[in-house]
Design an enzyme around this catalytic site. Structure first.
Site, short mmCIF file in Angstrom:
data_model
loop_
_atom_site.label_atom_id
_atom_site.label_comp_id
_atom_site.label_asym_id
_atom_site.label_seq_id
_atom_site.Cartn_x
_atom_site.Cartn_y
_atom_site.Cartn_z
N ASN A 208 0.84 -1.21 0.00
CA ASN A 208 0.00 0.00 0.00
C ASN A 208 0.87 1.25 0.00
O ASN A 208 1.91 1.32 0.65
CB ASN A 208 -1.02 0.00 1.15
CG ASN A 208 -0.43 -0.21 2.52
OD1 ASN A 208 0.53 -0.95 2.68
ND2 ASN A 208 -0.99 0.44 3.52
N GLU B 256 0.41 5.24 0.53
CA GLU B 256 -0.52 6.28 0.99
C GLU B 256 -0.10 7.66 0.49
O GLU B 256 0.98 7.84 -0.08
CB GLU B 256 -0.62 6.23 2.52
CG GLU B 256 -1.20 4.89 2.98
CD GLU B 256 -1.45 4.81 4.48
OE1 GLU B 256 -0.99 5.70 5.24
OE2 GLU B 256 -2.12 3.83 4.89
N CYS C 169 -4.22 0.76 -2.41
CA CYS C 169 -4.03 -0.49 -1.66
C CYS C 169 -2.98 -1.38 -2.33
O CYS C 169 -2.78 -1.32 -3.55
CB CYS C 169 -5.33 -1.28 -1.62
SG CYS C 169 -6.65 -0.51 -0.68
N GLU D 267 -3.11 -4.52 -3.00
CA GLU D 267 -3.64 -5.47 -3.98
C GLU D 267 -3.73 -4.83 -5.36
O GLU D 267 -3.40 -5.44 -6.38
CB GLU D 267 -5.04 -5.95 -3.56
CG GLU D 267 -5.06 -6.77 -2.28
CD GLU D 267 -5.24 -5.93 -1.03
OE1 GLU D 267 -4.78 -4.76 -1.01
OE2 GLU D 267 -5.83 -6.44 -0.06
N CYS E 45 -10.26 -4.91 0.37
CA CYS E 45 -11.36 -3.95 0.49
C CYS E 45 -12.28 -4.05 -0.74
O CYS E 45 -11.95 -4.70 -1.74
CB CYS E 45 -10.80 -2.53 0.62
SG CYS E 45 -10.26 -1.82 -0.95
N CYS F 65 -10.76 -3.05 -4.10
CA CYS F 65 -9.82 -4.05 -4.63
C CYS F 65 -10.56 -5.27 -5.15
O CYS F 65 -10.17 -5.85 -6.17
CB CYS F 65 -8.80 -4.44 -3.56
SG CYS F 65 -7.60 -3.13 -3.23
#
Ligand code: THU
Length: 160
Positions: free
Chosen positions: A62, A64, A73, A75, A112, A115
């Site tokens: 990830n 940010e 993210c 993924e 999430c 994703c």
């Protein structure tokens, strides 16, 4: 009225040793990838490792951003990189490792919603299932055998 039940089998493992050698290796690569997470805001670190049908492994973590929604993210970093580097090659498995700098994560985290939608696109396109392996720092390891299991009734391009 008809009631339809939608269910799936979640495979639960107590240790990494219960996985196949290639799954175990993939998860270890996801754990390593987690180290490069850039997560100064959430302190929540995620690593992802994508195993492709040609045997290549692509990683993500990830990333940010001070403008929070601009981050991405692990993924999606990984599957988008796989799509960019190996277009047209199917994804077999995605391993996801999560940890926090503020508390012990003693259970796996599933991808999430965003994703799941992103991965569903690849699963639909390749028309073969993508297995998802999930692990915290300790505790059980989860495996679902298709992304569709965790995104039932998925939207896709067949509607467009
Ligand atoms: N995160 C992921 O990388 N993958 C997920 O499936 C859930 C959340 C990241 C996004 C953000 O950097 C941090 O974890 C906290 O939400």
């Amino acid at each position: 009225m008809e009631k339809r039940r939608i269910s799936f089998d979640l495979l639960v493992f107590d240790t990494l040793d219960e996985l196949s050698q290639s799954e175990k290796t993939l998860m270890q690569i996801a754990v390593e990838a987690r180290e490069n997470a850039y997560a100064p805001y959430s302190q929540f670190m995620v690593g992802a490792a994508v195993l492709l049908a040609n045997g290549e492994i692509v990683i993500g973590s990830n990333q940010e951003n001070a403008s929070f929604p601009s981050g991405l993210c692990a993924e999606r970093v990984a599957v988008f990189q796989a799509g960019a580097k190996y277009p047209g090659i199917a994804i077999n498995t995605i391993a996801i490792s999560v940890a926090s700098k503020t508390h012990k994560v003693d259970r796996p985290a599933a991808p999430c919603g965003n994703c799941r939608q992103a991965i569903a696109e690849y699963e639909q396109k390749q028309n073969t299932p993508i297995s998802i392996l999930m692990m915290g720092v300790s505790g059980e390891i989860f495996k679902c055998e298709s992304l569709n299991d965790i995104l039932p009734l998925a939207f896709g391009n067949s509607y467009l």
